[in-house]
Every structure is written in structure tokens, then in C-alpha cells.
Write an enzyme that holds these catalytic residues in place. Structure first.
Site, PDB file in Angstrom:
ATOM      1  N   TYR A  27      -4.951   7.272   2.289  1.00 10.44           N
ATOM      2  CA  TYR A  27      -5.659   7.013   1.038  1.00 10.44           C
ATOM      3  C   TYR A  27      -4.956   7.857  -0.016  1.00 10.44           C
ATOM      4  O   TYR A  27      -4.683   9.045   0.207  1.00 10.44           O
ATOM      5  CB  TYR A  27      -7.127   7.420   1.133  1.00 10.44           C
ATOM      6  CG  TYR A  27      -7.952   6.570   2.061  1.00 10.44           C
ATOM      7  CD1 TYR A  27      -8.134   5.210   1.808  1.00 10.44           C
ATOM      8  CD2 TYR A  27      -8.574   7.130   3.175  1.00 10.44           C
ATOM      9  CE1 TYR A  27      -8.901   4.430   2.656  1.00 10.44           C
ATOM     10  CE2 TYR A  27      -9.343   6.358   4.024  1.00 10.44           C
ATOM     11  CZ  TYR A  27      -9.509   5.009   3.758  1.00 10.44           C
ATOM     12  OH  TYR A  27     -10.264   4.238   4.598  1.00 10.44           O
ATOM     13  N   LYS A  55      -1.504  -1.799   3.295  1.00 10.74           N
ATOM     14  CA  LYS A  55      -2.630  -2.363   4.042  1.00 10.74           C
ATOM     15  C   LYS A  55      -3.772  -2.704   3.088  1.00 10.74           C
ATOM     16  O   LYS A  55      -4.138  -1.886   2.241  1.00 10.74           O
ATOM     17  CB  LYS A  55      -3.102  -1.348   5.084  1.00 10.74           C
ATOM     18  CG  LYS A  55      -4.260  -1.802   5.963  1.00 10.74           C
ATOM     19  CD  LYS A  55      -4.577  -0.716   6.978  1.00 10.74           C
ATOM     20  CE  LYS A  55      -5.650  -1.116   7.966  1.00 10.74           C
ATOM     21  NZ  LYS A  55      -6.976  -1.213   7.316  1.00 10.74           N
ATOM     22  N   THR A  88      -3.513   2.340   2.258  1.00  5.75           N
ATOM     23  CA  THR A  88      -4.639   1.425   2.142  1.00  5.75           C
ATOM     24  C   THR A  88      -4.946   1.219   0.665  1.00  5.75           C
ATOM     25  O   THR A  88      -5.231   2.181  -0.050  1.00  5.75           O
ATOM     26  CB  THR A  88      -5.871   1.979   2.866  1.00  5.75           C
ATOM     27  OG1 THR A  88      -5.590   2.058   4.271  1.00  5.75           O
ATOM     28  CG2 THR A  88      -7.076   1.089   2.664  1.00  5.75           C
ATOM     29  N   SER A 137      -5.879   7.370  11.273  1.00  2.00           N
ATOM     30  CA  SER A 137      -6.595   7.445  10.007  1.00  2.00           C
ATOM     31  C   SER A 137      -6.368   8.789   9.324  1.00  2.00           C
ATOM     32  O   SER A 137      -6.239   9.826   9.978  1.00  2.00           O
ATOM     33  CB  SER A 137      -8.096   7.258  10.243  1.00  2.00           C
ATOM     34  OG  SER A 137      -8.834   7.530   9.059  1.00  2.00           O
ATOM     35  N   HIS A 153     -10.419  -4.484   5.265  1.00  2.00           N
ATOM     36  CA  HIS A 153     -11.067  -3.258   5.750  1.00  2.00           C
ATOM     37  C   HIS A 153     -12.232  -3.582   6.684  1.00  2.00           C
ATOM     38  O   HIS A 153     -13.263  -2.899   6.696  1.00  2.00           O
ATOM     39  CB  HIS A 153     -11.571  -2.420   4.567  1.00  2.00           C
ATOM     40  CG  HIS A 153     -11.471  -0.936   4.794  1.00  2.00           C
ATOM     41  ND1 HIS A 153     -10.656  -0.118   4.063  1.00  2.00           N
ATOM     42  CD2 HIS A 153     -12.085  -0.122   5.681  1.00  2.00           C
ATOM     43  CE1 HIS A 153     -10.776   1.131   4.465  1.00  2.00           C
ATOM     44  NE2 HIS A 153     -11.633   1.155   5.461  1.00  2.00           N
TER      45      HIS A 153
END
Length: 411
Positions: free
Chosen positions: A179, A281, A205, A156, A305
Site C-alpha cells: 500500500y 494489483k 495495490t 501482505s 480486492h
């Protein structure tokens, strides 16, 4: 039509409650001699090691007991009523497996290949942020579990540890989740830093991390009696001001983790920066999957998510076939969300997934027992996958085909 899922849940509740029956029996029955069930029963012992846990879902209550309320609330929360979180797993029961006999299973193997790399099984560890909130070693313990099980890890952007330290603990290249933020220079800087560290894929994402209603987390915070300023100075939870991968970057103009114009033009721009694989994603429709591939994606991940962002009641497993059809074999299609059993993995593979990611389960294992807990979660899923492959008659991952499933929605 009778609700089969409801019947299944009621049966589980009934079986789970049998041990309490003696306390509620009428006195006439209580005075009678004990039954064999009563004579030979003992209280169920709480697991004291990861190898005593029977299935992945049994790690969840252990994690809840091991964590402060707000930390468990963070991993448990969905959006609004959390119905999409529940639906993500429940939807798998709408697919029945057709078992075939008369097969040569003497060399059953779960190995597969992703981007030309050999994997021991089609499972990978999906991105979960802030893992030190669940265990002191956080992502380092998870990375060591990935190493011991030869498993691909997706880190992450909100990792508690640096990308370099996680790669060192994993002993192999990892994928960096991204992100995009609303400042391009910061986004590009994060990508370059991750690739320099040794990440072979950037996983963008695309479901918005903002504007969500995480009521479960809010309620958990209300009952948590700790002062959290030590970790969240001034009560701030801004990832770009606290996470290691942003260190040294000018984040003074960042106000969010998603640009307001995350369009296909943005994908083109990002594709020009990413030198390795670019994975998108958060795809839930065939249209978006086709756009992602047309604009440079090397793979897509069907994901909502974990039901954390929007309350759609649409499960990734129900979107998978549509996405696979839209991609037309041009790139791998992966899935995360709701994977709790080896049969779930089998069903995803049968519907065309190349690989499946696990998020919450790895953290439940981590919170309960650290590295051994993550390893146990992986082992249980792999064992269950092998079991169903043997029962159905599929000796290899490649032999798991769509015709082995029947879509039978529960009424």
C-alpha cells in the site's frame, strides 16, 4: 427464462436436507419399515484433519467455527451487502467449458512459467494480512505450506511476521504487496526494505483500502465479547503503527494507506524506486491496464480486492478478457477473486490469465488446520485443475485456449 443458478442452489439445498427427512415424515410413514437409505446411513463426521475435507468451500465453515467472531468477520466481509463477494465466484458459472475428445493425455502437466521462473502450477498465494489472527503461526505456517508445495507467495504489507522471517520459512523469494501510504518517504522505505530482504517483486495495490463500508465486519465486532486492546492498543487498527515492515520508519505523518494523488505520475515515481518487478494489483478495466503497462508495470492483477472495497457487482473474471486485450501480450495478466474450484482456474487461464491467486481459501485452511490446511487447499485445487484438463483434453497449460469456453450468462 428459468434461473439455472437458482435451480442449482435449490438442488444443493434439497440434497443437503434429505438426511433430516425422517424427522418430518408423517407418522404413517414413520411406522413403516426403514428404507435402505435410513438403514445404512450414519451421521456425517466432522473433519478432524485437513485430508478429510472434500473441497475448498468446505474449509470456510471450519474456519468460522475455529475463530472468534471478529476475526472471521474480518476475512469474510465485503462491502455494503457483500453482493460483490458472492458475484466474484458466481460469475464463473457464466462460462461453460467445451470438452474435446481424441487427445494424447499421457503426459498431462500443470507446469507453467512466470517471469522466466518455473512454476509447478499456475496458482499462487495472494496477500492476506494479519494471519496470526487466524492461526498462531500466521504467515510462517502459510510460508511453510508454500515451500512444501513449491508455490509463489505474495506477502501482505500487513503481515504479522517480518518479511525476513517469512522468506526464511518459505525458502524462496516472495513478492511484497504494497500500500503506497500518503507519505512518499515511508513508501520508498518499505520498498527498499522489502527488496533488501529478498523480495523479487513489489505488488502495488491500487484499489483504495480506505472509505469502505464493511458491514459484515462491523456486525461481527458487535457480537465478539473479547477485549481487543491487547492486539489493537487504544482500539487502533492502523497498519503503519502495528506491522513489522514499518518498524524503524518515521510514520508520524502517515494518515492513510493510499496517497490522494495515486496517478500515473505516481507510478512513474514508484517505477524509479523499484529495482525488481513491479506488479499492479486491483485493475478492473482495459484502460487502467494499458496505463499501468505504459507506465512501467511488469504485470497486472485483475482484482477487486475480493469484493472488500466497493460494491460494484463486477467480477474479475468478467473483466479479464478486456484487460488481456488491452495489454496485448506485453506483460503477464494475473487474476484473483472468487477462485474456489479447479474449473475456475481453467476458465481464467482460457480467458488469458497467466496465473491465479487465492486469498480467502488459504486462510480458511490456515484457520482450520494450520499449515496442513493451506497445503490441502492447494492440493485440492491442483487436483481439480488436473481433472478438468484431462476431461477437456488439454495436456498442458499452454493448450488451454479461449475457444474452449462459451460465455453463457445466466438469466
Amino acid at each position: 427464462m428459468k434461473n439455472k443458478r437458482g435451480s442449482s442452489l435449490n438442488r444443493r439445498a434439497l440434497l443437503g436436507g434429505l438426511a433430516t427427512l425422517p424427522a418430518f415424515l408423517p407418522k404413517a410413514f414413520a411406522d413403516e419399515p426403514a428404507t435402505p437409505s435410513q438403514l445404512f446411513s450414519k451421521p456425517r463426521a466432522r473433519p478432524t484433519s485437513a485430508d478429510q475435507v472434500l473441497n475448498v468451500m468446505d474449509f470456510e465453515p471450519l474456519a468460522r467455527d475455529a475463530l472468534p467472531p471478529a476475526h472471521f468477520g474480518y476475512i469474510a466481509t465485503g462491502a455494503d451487502d457483500d453482493r460483490t463477494v458472492a458475484r466474484n465466484h458466481e460469475a464463473f458459472s457464466d462460462y461453460e467449458i467445451r470438452a474435446h475428445r481424441f487427445n494424447d493425455l499421457s503426459h498431462l502437466n500443470t507446469a507453467t512459467s512466470v517471469f522466466g521462473a518455473a512454476w509447478r502450477s499456475p496458482i499462487y498465494l495472494s496477500a492476506v494480512s494479519a494471519q496470526r489472527a487466524f492461526y498462531p503461526e500466521g504467515e510462517i505456517a502459510t510460508a511453510r505450506a508454500a515451500k512444501s508445495r513449491s508455490m509463489q507467495m505474495m506477502l501482505s504489507l500487513g503481515s504479522s511476521s517480518t518479511t525476513e522471517d517469512v522468506i526464511a520459512a518459505c525458502g524462496a523469494p516472495i513478492w511484497q504487496q504494497l500500500y503506497a501510504t500518503d507519505v512518499w518517504e515511508v513508501t520508498a522505505g518499505v520498498v527498499k526494505r522489502a527488496e533488501k530482504a529478498g523480495c523479487t517483486a513489489i505488488v502495488l495495490t491500487v484499489d483504495s483500502p480506505g472509505a469502505r463500508n464493511t458491514e459484515t465486519l462491523k456486525r461481527a465486532r458487535q457480537v465478539d465479547n473479547r477485549q481487543c486492546d491487547a492486539c489493537h492498543v487504544g482500539g487502533r487498527h492502523d497498519m503503519w503503527t502495528t506491522r513489522a515492515i514499518f518498524a524503524g520508519l518515521d510514520v508520524s505523518k502517515v494518515t492513510g494507506l493510499a496517497p490522494p494523488d495515486l496517478t500515473t505520475a505516481f507510478l512513474d515515481k514508484l517505477r524509479g524506486v523499484v529495482k525488481g518487478k513491479l506488479i499492479i494489483k486491483g485493475i478492473m478495466t482495459g484502460e487502467d491496464a494499458a496505463l499501468a503497462v505504459d507506465h512501467g508495470a511488469d504485470a497486472v492483477v485483475v482484482s477487486n480486492h475480493g469484493g472488500r472495497n466497493e460494491e460494484t457487482l463486477s467480477a474479475p473474471i468478467d473483466s479479464l478478457a478486456e484487460v488481456v486485450a488491452a495489454v496485448r501480450g506485453r506483460v503477464p495478466v494475473m487474476l484473483d477473486g472468487g477462485i474456489r474450484r479447479g474449473t475456475d482456474i481453467f476458465k481464467a487461464l482460457a480467458l488469458g490469465a497467466t496465473a491465479v491467486g487465492i486469498g480467502r481459501p488459504q486462510v480458511w485452511g490456515l484457520a482450520a488446520f494450520g499449515q496442513p490446511g493451506v497445503e490441502a487447499v492447494i492440493d485440492i485445487l491442483n487436483t481439480e485443475l488436473t481433472t478438468i484438463m484431462r476431461q477437456v483434453g488439454t495436456p498442458t497449460i499452454a493448450s488451454i485456449k479461449r475457444e474452449l469456453l462459451v460465455h453463457a450468462p445466466r438469466g
